[in-house]
Design a protein around this motif. Structure first.
Motif, PDB file in Angstrom:
ATOM      1  N   LEU A 220       0.860  -1.179   0.000  1.00  0.00           N
ATOM      2  CA  LEU A 220       0.000   0.000   0.000  1.00  0.00           C
ATOM      3  C   LEU A 220       0.895   1.228   0.000  1.00  0.00           C
ATOM      4  CD1 LEU A 220      -1.691  -2.379   1.305  1.00  0.00           C
ATOM      5  CD2 LEU A 220      -3.036  -0.595   2.421  1.00  0.00           C
ATOM      6  N   THR A 221       0.672   2.129  -0.942  1.00  0.00           N
ATOM      7  CA  THR A 221       1.514   3.318  -1.038  1.00  0.00           C
ATOM      8  C   THR A 221       0.686   4.568  -0.776  1.00  0.00           C
ATOM      9  OG1 THR A 221       1.152   3.378  -3.442  1.00  0.00           O
ATOM     10  CG2 THR A 221       3.145   2.277  -2.643  1.00  0.00           C
ATOM     11  N   ILE A 222       1.370   5.606  -0.287  1.00  0.00           N
ATOM     12  CA  ILE A 222       0.721   6.895  -0.018  1.00  0.00           C
ATOM     13  C   ILE A 222       1.630   8.003  -0.539  1.00  0.00           C
ATOM     14  CG2 ILE A 222      -0.007   8.524   1.766  1.00  0.00           C
ATOM     15  CD1 ILE A 222      -0.914   6.264   3.453  1.00  0.00           C
ATOM     16  N   SER A 223       1.054   8.912  -1.300  1.00  0.00           N
ATOM     17  CA  SER A 223       1.797  10.080  -1.774  1.00  0.00           C
ATOM     18  C   SER A 223       1.230  11.341  -1.132  1.00  0.00           C
ATOM     19  CB  SER A 223       1.707  10.190  -3.301  1.00  0.00           C
ATOM     20  OG  SER A 223       0.350  10.353  -3.715  1.00  0.00           O
ATOM     21  N   THR A 224       2.063  12.367  -1.076  1.00  0.00           N
ATOM     22  CA  THR A 224       1.630  13.663  -0.551  1.00  0.00           C
ATOM     23  C   THR A 224       1.747  14.758  -1.600  1.00  0.00           C
ATOM     24  OG1 THR A 224       3.859  14.040   0.337  1.00  0.00           O
ATOM     25  CG2 THR A 224       2.222  13.071   1.824  1.00  0.00           C
ATOM     26  N   ARG A 225       2.294  14.430  -2.770  1.00  0.00           N
ATOM     27  CA  ARG A 225       2.363  15.372  -3.877  1.00  0.00           C
ATOM     28  C   ARG A 225       2.369  14.585  -5.190  1.00  0.00           C
ATOM     29  NH1 ARG A 225       7.539  15.486  -1.432  1.00  0.00           N
ATOM     30  NH2 ARG A 225       9.182  14.663  -2.780  1.00  0.00           N
ATOM     31  N   LEU A 226       2.122  15.291  -6.278  1.00  0.00           N
ATOM     32  CA  LEU A 226       2.078  14.682  -7.614  1.00  0.00           C
ATOM     33  C   LEU A 226       1.139  13.476  -7.619  1.00  0.00           C
ATOM     34  CD1 LEU A 226       5.860  14.841  -8.601  1.00  0.00           C
ATOM     35  CD2 LEU A 226       4.049  16.416  -9.250  1.00  0.00           C
ATOM     36  N   SER A 227      -0.116  13.733  -7.299  1.00  0.00           N
ATOM     37  CA  SER A 227      -1.082  12.652  -7.129  1.00  0.00           C
ATOM     38  C   SER A 227      -1.180  11.758  -8.359  1.00  0.00           C
ATOM     39  CB  SER A 227      -2.464  13.247  -6.808  1.00  0.00           C
ATOM     40  OG  SER A 227      -3.442  12.232  -6.761  1.00  0.00           O
ATOM     41  N   ALA A 228      -1.394  12.354  -9.549  1.00  0.00           N
ATOM     42  CA  ALA A 228      -1.618  11.548 -10.756  1.00  0.00           C
ATOM     43  C   ALA A 228      -0.384  10.727 -11.108  1.00  0.00           C
ATOM     44  CB  ALA A 228      -2.010  12.453 -11.922  1.00  0.00           C
ATOM     45  N   ASP A 229       0.796  11.362 -11.084  1.00  0.00           N
ATOM     46  CA  ASP A 229       2.029  10.657 -11.441  1.00  0.00           C
ATOM     47  C   ASP A 229       2.338   9.556 -10.422  1.00  0.00           C
ATOM     48  OD1 ASP A 229       2.309  12.302 -13.599  1.00  0.00           O
ATOM     49  OD2 ASP A 229       3.783  13.628 -12.663  1.00  0.00           O
ATOM     50  N   SER A 230       2.121   9.848  -9.137  1.00  0.00           N
ATOM     51  CA  SER A 230       2.390   8.856  -8.100  1.00  0.00           C
ATOM     52  C   SER A 230       1.432   7.680  -8.207  1.00  0.00           C
ATOM     53  CB  SER A 230       2.286   9.501  -6.718  1.00  0.00           C
ATOM     54  OG  SER A 230       3.200  10.571  -6.581  1.00  0.00           O
ATOM     55  N   HIS A 231       0.167   7.980  -8.500  1.00  0.00           N
ATOM     56  CA  HIS A 231      -0.831   6.917  -8.652  1.00  0.00           C
ATOM     57  C   HIS A 231      -0.470   6.011  -9.825  1.00  0.00           C
ATOM     58  CE1 HIS A 231      -4.650   4.937  -9.606  1.00  0.00           C
ATOM     59  NE2 HIS A 231      -4.975   5.142  -8.339  1.00  0.00           N
ATOM     60  N   LYS A 232      -0.049   6.607 -10.934  1.00  0.00           N
ATOM     61  CA  LYS A 232       0.320   5.801 -12.110  1.00  0.00           C
ATOM     62  C   LYS A 232       1.538   4.935 -11.816  1.00  0.00           C
ATOM     63  CE  LYS A 232       1.358   6.103 -17.059  1.00  0.00           C
ATOM     64  NZ  LYS A 232       2.439   5.107 -16.982  1.00  0.00           N
ATOM     65  N   LEU A 233       2.536   5.520 -11.146  1.00  0.00           N
ATOM     66  CA  LEU A 233       3.736   4.757 -10.813  1.00  0.00           C
ATOM     67  C   LEU A 233       3.397   3.575  -9.910  1.00  0.00           C
ATOM     68  CD1 LEU A 233       6.797   4.366 -10.855  1.00  0.00           C
ATOM     69  CD2 LEU A 233       6.969   6.016  -8.979  1.00  0.00           C
ATOM     70  N   ALA A 234       2.525   3.807  -8.922  1.00  0.00           N
ATOM     71  CA  ALA A 234       2.121   2.728  -8.020  1.00  0.00           C
ATOM     72  C   ALA A 234       1.345   1.646  -8.779  1.00  0.00           C
ATOM     73  CB  ALA A 234       1.274   3.291  -6.887  1.00  0.00           C
ATOM     74  N   LYS A 235       0.434   2.066  -9.629  1.00  0.00           N
ATOM     75  CA  LYS A 235      -0.359   1.102 -10.389  1.00  0.00           C
ATOM     76  C   LYS A 235       0.525   0.274 -11.309  1.00  0.00           C
ATOM     77  CE  LYS A 235      -4.357   0.771 -13.497  1.00  0.00           C
ATOM     78  NZ  LYS A 235      -5.397   1.526 -14.239  1.00  0.00           N
TER      79      LYS A 235
END
Length: 357
Positions: A220-235
């Motif tokens: 499970l990952t959590i980001s605090t900035r760059l929501s879209a880019d972080s979500h794509k990287l996690a996916k």
């Protein structure tokens, strides 16, 4: 089967619930909450449409504000270094000794009272990362603490069966010890700009993917900035992602939807926990940077003797070349002197012969 199978979105919220928040939580596959703020009926309401719920438990630190747990601790439940308890003055908490059977028993009681009794599906174990952060340079203590955590997890599994277990940080501990006993691990500060440019993070993604393939441990990952880019990287990495903008103390819909009802004033305990978590993340980052710096220093120390050896060899080679050049020059000079002397002697002999005639 992993209880986190099928989870595609989640949210972490440590504040007090309202009716609107409880209803909105039903939109998520998973929520992580502070169980002290919830009744069994409220947990059942959250789970009514299939939402899984994890309850927060700190396993490697005890804060002084938690007077109920502090009053039950024995001296052996605290981790000591050089005879002194390890105290984090920034957030007024103490490092605990997970190898203590008594402390393990206290944690199991906490799980029974705050998680199992309320019908919560599993435990979110915070501060596990302290094992790697505090004991990495002492292999004996590191093994003791990891073995203690494994023993605690085995007891929890034996008592509570299929209760979901998710640890926060402690990547090395996961890989070496806890992977067979947990269902997930949380990676906070999973921000795309940092993760993409950091070699340690790229390597850790591969390790977590390998652990998942072998032991079915979800990340499970959590980001605090760059929501879209972080979500794509996690996916793309096969992780389950959530973007947190409110430090876990204000309910926000994140990846699903957003309630129009204002969240209540954050609980002081929840605010303190989030602040402490962010500080631990920063400390972990600084420790990694310091460890990398020490490794570079060690490599440089190991390379210096080799460089010195090469310099000595080069200097000796130059000195030999100079000696050889000087010796050749001296031999050539001696040859010229001998040849000139022989020529003078021959001329003198010829003159004497002519005079005698």
């Amino acid at each position: 089967m992993n209880p986190l199978d099928g989870v595609k979105n989640y949210q972490v919220y440590y504040g007090h619930p309202t009716a609107a928040i409880l209803k909105d939580m039903q939109n998520y596959d998973l929520v992580i909450i502070e169980p002290l703020h919830y009744t069994k009926a409220q947990v059942e309401q959250i789970k009514a449409r299939g939402t899984k719920v994890l309850g927060y438990i700190s396993v490697m630190e005890v804060a002084t504000w938690n007077t109920g747990l502090m009053s039950k601790l024995q001296s052996g439940d605290f981790f000591t270094r050089n005879g002194q308890r390890v105290h984090y003055s920034e957030w007024d908490s103490y490092l605990t000794n997970i190898a203590s059977p008594h402390f393990q028993g206290l944690l199991l009681t906490e799980i029974q009272n705050q998680v199992v009794a309320k019908g919560i599906d599993g435990v979110f174990m915070d501060t596990v990362g302290d094992i790697d952060n505090e004991h990495l340079n002492n292999p004996t203590v590191l093994k003791q603490q990891r073995d203690g955590l494994v023993n605690f997890l085995k007891q929890a599994r034996a008592r509570y069966g299929d209760l979901a277990m998710v640890q926060n940080w402690g990547f090395d501990t996961l890989e070496t010890s806890t992977a067979p006993y947990v269902d997930g691990i949380m990676w906070e500060s999973f921000n795309a700009d940092t993760i993409k440019s950091d070699a340690w993070s790229q390597n850790m993604i591969k390790k977590l993917q390998a652990v998942d393939a072998k032991h079915s441990v979800k990340t499970l990952t959590i980001s605090t900035r760059l929501s879209a880019d972080s979500h794509k990287l996690a996916k793309d990495s096969g992780f389950i992602h959530f973007h947190e903008a409110d430090a876990y103390v204000n309910w926000n819909a994140g990846l699903v939807t957003r309630t129009q009802d204002a969240a209540p004033t954050p609980a002081p305990v929840a605010v303190a926990r989030q602040r402490n978590r962010l500080r631990r993340q920063r400390r972990s980052q600084l420790k990694r940077q310091h460890r990398n710096w020490l490794q570079r220093q060690r490599r440089n120390r190991l390379q210096r003797p080799r460089r010195s050896q090469l310099k000595r060899q080069h200097r000796n080679r130059l000195q030999r070349q100079r000696r050889n050049r000087l010796q050749r020059q001296r031999r050539n000079r001696l040859r010229r002197q001998r040849r000139n002397r022989l020529q003078r002697q021959r001329r003198s002999r010829l003159r004497r012969q002519q005079q005698s005639q």
